[in-house]
Design a protein around this motif. Structure first.
Motif, PDB file in Angstrom:
ATOM      1  N   ALA A 189      35.239 -17.287  98.533  1.00 35.25           N
ATOM      2  CA  ALA A 189      34.981 -15.840  98.480  1.00 35.25           C
ATOM      3  C   ALA A 189      33.504 -15.567  98.242  1.00 35.25           C
ATOM      4  CB  ALA A 189      35.831 -15.207  97.384  1.00 35.25           C
ATOM      5  N   ALA A 190      32.878 -16.366  97.368  1.00 39.25           N
ATOM      6  CA  ALA A 190      31.441 -16.188  97.088  1.00 39.25           C
ATOM      7  C   ALA A 190      30.606 -16.476  98.328  1.00 39.25           C
ATOM      8  CB  ALA A 190      31.015 -17.097  95.939  1.00 39.25           C
ATOM      9  N   LEU A 191      30.981 -17.513  99.083  1.00 41.87           N
ATOM     10  CA  LEU A 191      30.247 -17.826 100.323  1.00 41.87           C
ATOM     11  C   LEU A 191      30.396 -16.703 101.341  1.00 41.87           C
ATOM     12  CD1 LEU A 191      31.092 -21.625 100.812  1.00 41.87           C
ATOM     13  CD2 LEU A 191      28.938 -20.642 100.027  1.00 41.87           C
ATOM     14  N   LEU A 192      31.588 -16.099 101.390  1.00 41.97           N
ATOM     15  CA  LEU A 192      31.812 -14.973 102.302  1.00 41.97           C
ATOM     16  C   LEU A 192      30.968 -13.771 101.892  1.00 41.97           C
ATOM     17  CD1 LEU A 192      33.454 -14.000 104.745  1.00 41.97           C
ATOM     18  CD2 LEU A 192      35.207 -13.203 103.139  1.00 41.97           C
ATOM     19  N   LEU A 193      30.896 -13.502 100.589  1.00 44.62           N
ATOM     20  CA  LEU A 193      30.059 -12.396 100.098  1.00 44.62           C
ATOM     21  C   LEU A 193      28.579 -12.657 100.400  1.00 44.62           C
ATOM     22  CD1 LEU A 193      31.759 -11.688  96.644  1.00 44.62           C
ATOM     23  CD2 LEU A 193      31.756 -10.189  98.651  1.00 44.62           C
ATOM     24  N   ALA A 194      28.164 -13.931 100.278  1.00 49.22           N
ATOM     25  CA  ALA A 194      26.776 -14.274 100.595  1.00 49.22           C
ATOM     26  C   ALA A 194      26.476 -14.003 102.066  1.00 49.22           C
ATOM     27  CB  ALA A 194      26.511 -15.746 100.269  1.00 49.22           C
ATOM     28  N   ALA A 195      27.432 -14.344 102.937  1.00 47.68           N
ATOM     29  CA  ALA A 195      27.230 -14.133 104.374  1.00 47.68           C
ATOM     30  C   ALA A 195      27.167 -12.656 104.730  1.00 47.68           C
ATOM     31  CB  ALA A 195      28.348 -14.819 105.159  1.00 47.68           C
ATOM     32  N   ARG A 196      27.805 -11.811 103.904  1.00 49.03           N
ATOM     33  CA  ARG A 196      27.851 -10.373 104.203  1.00 49.03           C
ATOM     34  C   ARG A 196      26.892  -9.555 103.360  1.00 49.03           C
ATOM     35  NH1 ARG A 196      34.366  -9.125 104.941  1.00 49.03           N
ATOM     36  NH2 ARG A 196      34.670 -10.449 106.784  1.00 49.03           N
ATOM     37  N   ALA A 197      26.050 -10.235 102.565  1.00 52.02           N
ATOM     38  CA  ALA A 197      25.129  -9.509 101.669  1.00 52.02           C
ATOM     39  C   ALA A 197      24.080  -8.757 102.477  1.00 52.02           C
ATOM     40  CB  ALA A 197      24.458 -10.498 100.719  1.00 52.02           C
ATOM     41  N   ASP A 198      23.647  -7.633 101.904  1.00 45.42           N
ATOM     42  CA  ASP A 198      22.614  -6.810 102.542  1.00 45.42           C
ATOM     43  C   ASP A 198      21.219  -7.132 102.036  1.00 45.42           C
ATOM     44  OD1 ASP A 198      24.480  -5.411 104.091  1.00 45.42           O
ATOM     45  OD2 ASP A 198      24.929  -4.057 102.419  1.00 45.42           O
ATOM     46  N   ALA A 205      18.651 -10.282 100.258  1.00 41.89           N
ATOM     47  CA  ALA A 205      18.534 -11.728 100.094  1.00 41.89           C
ATOM     48  C   ALA A 205      18.749 -12.157  98.648  1.00 41.89           C
ATOM     49  CB  ALA A 205      17.168 -12.197 100.588  1.00 41.89           C
ATOM     50  N   GLY A 206      18.215 -11.391  97.680  1.00 43.01           N
ATOM     51  CA  GLY A 206      18.348 -11.762  96.267  1.00 43.01           C
ATOM     52  C   GLY A 206      19.801 -11.810  95.837  1.00 43.01           C
ATOM     53  N   GLU A 207      20.544 -10.768  96.187  1.00 42.96           N
ATOM     54  CA  GLU A 207      21.967 -10.715  95.831  1.00 42.96           C
ATOM     55  C   GLU A 207      22.739 -11.825  96.534  1.00 42.96           C
ATOM     56  OE1 GLU A 207      25.764  -7.634  96.399  1.00 42.96           O
ATOM     57  OE2 GLU A 207      23.805  -7.192  97.289  1.00 42.96           O
ATOM     58  N   GLY A 208      22.438 -12.024  97.822  1.00 43.41           N
ATOM     59  CA  GLY A 208      23.134 -13.056  98.577  1.00 43.41           C
ATOM     60  C   GLY A 208      22.880 -14.455  98.055  1.00 43.41           C
ATOM     61  N   SER A 209      21.658 -14.709  97.555  1.00 47.45           N
ATOM     62  CA  SER A 209      21.322 -16.032  97.025  1.00 47.45           C
ATOM     63  C   SER A 209      22.180 -16.374  95.812  1.00 47.45           C
ATOM     64  CB  SER A 209      19.842 -16.082  96.649  1.00 47.45           C
ATOM     65  OG  SER A 209      19.024 -15.878  97.769  1.00 47.45           O
ATOM     66  N   VAL A 210      22.445 -15.383  94.980  1.00 44.35           N
ATOM     67  CA  VAL A 210      23.297 -15.612  93.803  1.00 44.35           C
ATOM     68  C   VAL A 210      24.703 -15.998  94.248  1.00 44.35           C
ATOM     69  CG1 VAL A 210      24.334 -14.530  91.774  1.00 44.35           C
ATOM     70  CG2 VAL A 210      21.955 -14.033  92.371  1.00 44.35           C
ATOM     71  N   TYR A 211      25.241 -15.241  95.218  1.00 44.55           N
ATOM     72  CA  TYR A 211      26.578 -15.558  95.730  1.00 44.55           C
ATOM     73  C   TYR A 211      26.606 -16.937  96.380  1.00 44.55           C
ATOM     74  CZ  TYR A 211      28.137 -10.719  95.018  1.00 44.55           C
ATOM     75  OH  TYR A 211      28.491  -9.520  94.461  1.00 44.55           O
ATOM     76  N   LEU A 212      25.544 -17.266  97.127  1.00 46.66           N
ATOM     77  CA  LEU A 212      25.487 -18.561  97.796  1.00 46.66           C
ATOM     78  C   LEU A 212      25.490 -19.703  96.779  1.00 46.66           C
ATOM     79  CD1 LEU A 212      25.159 -20.189 100.432  1.00 46.66           C
ATOM     80  CD2 LEU A 212      22.689 -19.967 100.158  1.00 46.66           C
ATOM     81  N   GLY A 213      24.659 -19.585  95.740  1.00 47.16           N
ATOM     82  CA  GLY A 213      24.618 -20.618  94.708  1.00 47.16           C
ATOM     83  C   GLY A 213      25.962 -20.784  94.024  1.00 47.16           C
ATOM     84  N   ALA A 214      26.590 -19.651  93.680  1.00 46.98           N
ATOM     85  CA  ALA A 214      27.908 -19.712  93.026  1.00 46.98           C
ATOM     86  C   ALA A 214      28.943 -20.323  93.967  1.00 46.98           C
ATOM     87  CB  ALA A 214      28.340 -18.310  92.604  1.00 46.98           C
TER      88      ALA A 214
END
Length: 858
Positions: free
Chosen positions: A426-435, A437-446
């Motif tokens: 779910a976190a990887l999916l949120l990272a892919a859909r982030a608007d 970069a900062g927010e998406g990086s957190v989701y990607l790391g998690a």
């Protein structure tokens, strides 16, 4: 003491089984120790160099960033010679000497071959001073005495086979000039790789600064008994003003060290990161080793419990064995790490960065860190098997083998693994859909962390299905032997899962980086195809500006429709909202609008090249309320200001010149003094219709005498970009190879211990007709399916990480996702060969077993 004696006896009784785990500890500790020794040695080398080359106090222009810093004009910042005389009169000064130093030069031999450093270190040209005697001595010939003489350092002379009397051509902003080698100076400290050449003072001033009577800095020597800090205060008082930058020897060394230290820190922490990955993989190996040893000693531990040993004593006995393993592996690893550091130094020296083993630095903290890390990781890894050993009851002595299974623990493990994997997905999916970069990086790391842990935890559950699927494709063709190999892999899913997980980690990172790297190349290629209209791109290999004489040679080349100049001018821009920013504006010829196709959201880009006009990016325009037709105050180098009209607002949906402001080069020249006008950083050219090949060859011929510059067509540029990313990935893959080697050791250890565990079974199989060849094939196939299981997990996980990372990079303009299927398939097939290799020794040992002795084994 009884526990200690039992631990020692067990450890040395099973030293062969412990060996591969000890090698894993050794490799991981060696990587950590080697990294620390290598970077500490480089720090020592540069510290000695900076301390030896720095004067007691150095006076330089306030605008200069460093003694050898060269501005965009191709000339370093300088100060008048009168400053030297003023400094000499200051209290506490023994001597003051003007010096010239520039890194914006290229030196070539008679064959137009660059004799500068090939390692990325600078070529430094200047005058020979008394301060240079602190770090060098003339070992051949003499110092230059006139405009036709030059002296070179001994390392450069040796690398390029230069001798006294050889002619060198120096390419500087003032033009090319030739001189013959009159002397060779040898460093008395280690030179990490810079090429250094010396002229007499008058020649240095005229050719490097463009005029006599100026210096880049002043070297000040303190009188006896005068401290550097006091000398600095006295010199500052004599100069009477803040127009100059003053640094003591220590301050100059610290400033230089900070510049180098940032690179060394990145190198150190990157290498330690890969060492951490190797440690993580090693944990699986150690856990598996101790789990299997505990399982094989179930009856022995049960007897100890029956004789009165407590759970704590059994637990402590296993942990003591882990301590012994950690100590032996870590001590060997520290020694191997020092050897690795020496090997890295030799490798760097072969690439042009000279590092002397005489500067080898082994701080006491380095072996301490290695030992503590190795022992702690080993003990922590052995803790769960040790607890499992402590739970063995005295009645276990009456059973054949195996620790008691805990079905409830298996279900809990499966649930935790599924939850973690689901949360990570779910976190990887949120990272892919982030608007953003900062927010998406957190989701990607998690997402990366959760899916990695989830796959490790859920590995035994996945082993059943995946091994059967792989077995149906790979093993069934081998008949009964293949089916037995499949059942052996399925016999202990927890063991298979842990062994596969060790390989999974390294391959997941390989797959992720391959996806990201391929996507970056594909995105950049797509962007170049859409945006770049120029046929040719000319730039320096090391970031030097393009010298006027090289530019003139380009412009004379036949078959060229136009040549575009591109200069980066540092300016201060005041927006309509009143905010002032130090920024840069691209001053280019109007033909740049043809060479780089930029979409606009308002106005026409060609209008930005009109008189006193400019363009801004749409992000800047939105943030600061800039509209078409606004007049923006711009302060140029030299202090002149102008009001430029915003004639175009460009789209920032690009990777090339994203956010750049443009103006006509003639506009910049109107407000920037000639001596402050930057040189071209890059130039573009377009061929006449139908003459692309001829123009390409002509441009290359025109720059043959200037080897520091390269001419590339679009195909060359794309290939160069691909090669650069490929080289970076190859370095990363090389570092990840350590983790994969440790994982392979894990497969070897698992199979070796599994063979010991199944000694009686192997004897029975041989007794009922299984040949040695079939037995070895069975073990090899078991190893292959375990390796392929780890590869499927790793490659699948890595492609998921890489896809999410690329979607995040798309926010920065890298919008093309490309899965490198050839690389993925190659890694998958290579994993099968890894499995075959890992099984060689265990299969050979199993085939040599005596059948009767094996059957009689308890």
């Amino acid at each position: 003491m009884t526990v200690l004696r039992a631990s020692l006896r067990n450890f040395f009784a099973h030293k062969g089984r412990m060996a591969l785990s000890a090698v894993a500890v050794l490799l991981s500790v060696a990587f950590v120790t080697g990294t620390l020794v290598f970077t500490d040695t480089m720090n020592t080398t540069f510290d000695k160099l900076f301390a030896a080359t720095s004067a007691d106090v150095t006076v330089s222009p306030k605008a200069a960033k460093g003694v050898d810093e060269t501005s965009q004009t191709g000339k370093p910042e300088s100060l008048p010679a009168s400053v030297v005389e003023t400094v000499r009169t200051a209290d506490g000064v023994k001597s003051a000497e003007g010096a010239v130093s520039s890194t914006s030069v290229t030196v070539v031999d008679a064959g137009d071959k660059n004799v500068g450093a090939s390692s990325g270190a600078p070529t430094i040209a200047g005058n020979w001073t008394r301060n240079d005697l602190r770090s060098m001595e003339i070992t051949s010939g003499h110092a230059p005495r006139g405009p036709t003489e030059v002296m070179v350092d001994a390392d450069t002379a040796e690398k390029h086979r230069l001798a006294l009397g050889d002619e060198l051509r120096t390419i500087a902003v003032t033009g090319d000039f030739r001189a013959k080698i009159s002397g060779i100076a040898t460093f008395t400290v280690t030179n990490p790789g810079a090429a250094v050449i010396f002229f007499d003072t008058a020649t240095s001033q005229r050719q490097l600064l463009g005029s006599t009577g100026r210096f880049t800095h002043v070297n000040v020597t303190a009188a006896e008994g005068v401290e550097d800090s006091r000398l600095k205060r006295d010199v500052a008082a004599a100069l009477d003003g803040g127009a100059y930058k003053l640094r003591t020897r220590q301050e100059a060394a610290d400033a230089n060290r900070a510049d180098v230290g940032s690179f060394l820190d990145v190198l150190k922490y990157a290498m330690l990161g890969f060492a951490g990955i190797a440690f993580l993989v090693g944990i699986f190996l150690i856990v598996n080793t101790f789990s299997m040893l505990v399982a094989q000693r179930t009856r022995e531990i049960g007897l100890l419990r029956a004789l009165g040993s407590s759970r704590r004593q059994v637990n402590r006995s296993v942990l003591l064995e882990a301590v012994l393993l950690g100590v032996f592996g870590s001590v060997a690893g520290v020694g191997a790490g020092v050897g690795l550091a020496v090997g890295l130094m030799k490798l760097m020296s072969s690439m042009g960065m000279d590092l002397s083993t005489g500067d080898l630095t082994v701080k006491w903290t380095t072996p301490a860190i290695g030992l503590v890390l190795g022992v702690v990781v080993t003990v922590v890894s052995a803790y769960i098997p040790a607890r499992r050993a402590g739970k063995i009851s005295p009645m276990a002595a009456l059973r054949d083998a195996g620790t008691p299974a805990d079905g409830r623990a298996g279900w809990i493990r499966a649930v935790i693994g599924l939850v973690l994997t689901g949360a990570g997905g779910a976190a990887l999916l949120l990272a892919a859909r982030a608007d953003e970069a900062g927010e998406g990086s957190v989701y990607l790391g998690a997402g990366v962390v959760c899916t990695l842990i989830g796959f490790v935890v859920i590995g035994p559950l996945l082993a059943g299905g995946l091994v059967r699927a792989l077995g149906a494709v790979v093993l069934r063709v081998f008949g009964p032997v293949g089916r037995m190999a499949e059942r052996n892999a399925l016999r202990n899913p927890r063991r298979t899962g842990a062994t596969g997980a060790a390989l999974m980690i390294g391959l997941a990172l390989v797959a992720c980086l391959s996806v990201v790297g391929s996507s970056m190349v594909a995105s950049a290629t797509d962007e170049l195809d859409k945006s770049v209209g120029a046929d040719f791109i000319v730039q320096s290999d090391n970031g030097q500006p393009i010298m006027p004489q090289a530019q003139a040679a380009l412009e004379r080349a036949p078959g060229i429709a136009h040549v575009t100049e591109y200069k980066w001018v540092d300016v201060k821009v005041t927006a309509p909202d009143g905010t002032t920013h130090s920024d840069g504006i691209v001053a280019a010829d109007p033909t740049y609008a043809e060479d780089l196709r930029r979409e606009t959201v308002a106005g026409e880009l060609s209008a930005a090249y009109g008189e006193d006009a400019m363009s801004v990016g749409d992000a800047y325009a939105t943030e600061h309320g800039v509209e078409l037709g606004d007049r923006m105050p711009v302060v140029f180098p030299g202090g002149k200001s102008a009001e430029l009209t915003v004639a175009a607002i460009t789209s920032d949906d690009t990777n090339v010149d994203k956010g750049a402001m443009y103006t006509n080069i003639t506009t910049a020249q109107r407000y920037v003094p000639a001596d402050k006008m930057p040189k071209n950083l890059i130039m573009f050219a377009a061929a006449e219709e139908g003459k692309e090949k001829e123009a390409y060859a002509a441009l290359k011929d025109s720059l043959a005498a200037y080897p520091q510059y390269t001419v590339q067509n679009q195909t060359d540029f794309k290939q160069d970009l691909k090669d650069q990313i490929g080289q970076l990935l190859n370095i990363v893959y090389g570092l990840l190879a350590l983790a994969i080697i440790v994982a392979v050791l894990g497969v070897v250890n698992t199979l070796a211990l599994s063979v010991v565990e199944r000694t009686r079974e192997i004897g029975l199989l041989r007794a009922i007709g299984l040949s040695r060849r079939q037995l070895r094939r069975m073990i090899r196939l078991e190893s292959v399916v375990i390796a392929l299981f780890g590869a499927v997990l790793g490659l699948g996980l890595g492609m998921g990480w890489g896809t999410s990372a690329q979607k995040l990079l798309a926010l920065e303009g890298l919008g093309v996702l490309e899965i490198p299927w050839p690389t993925i398939l190659t890694v998958f097939v290579a994993s099968a060969f890894v499995g075959l290799f890992a099984a060689l020794v265990p299969a050979f040992r199993a085939g040599r077993m005596n059948v009767l002795n094996a059957i009689a084994t308890e």
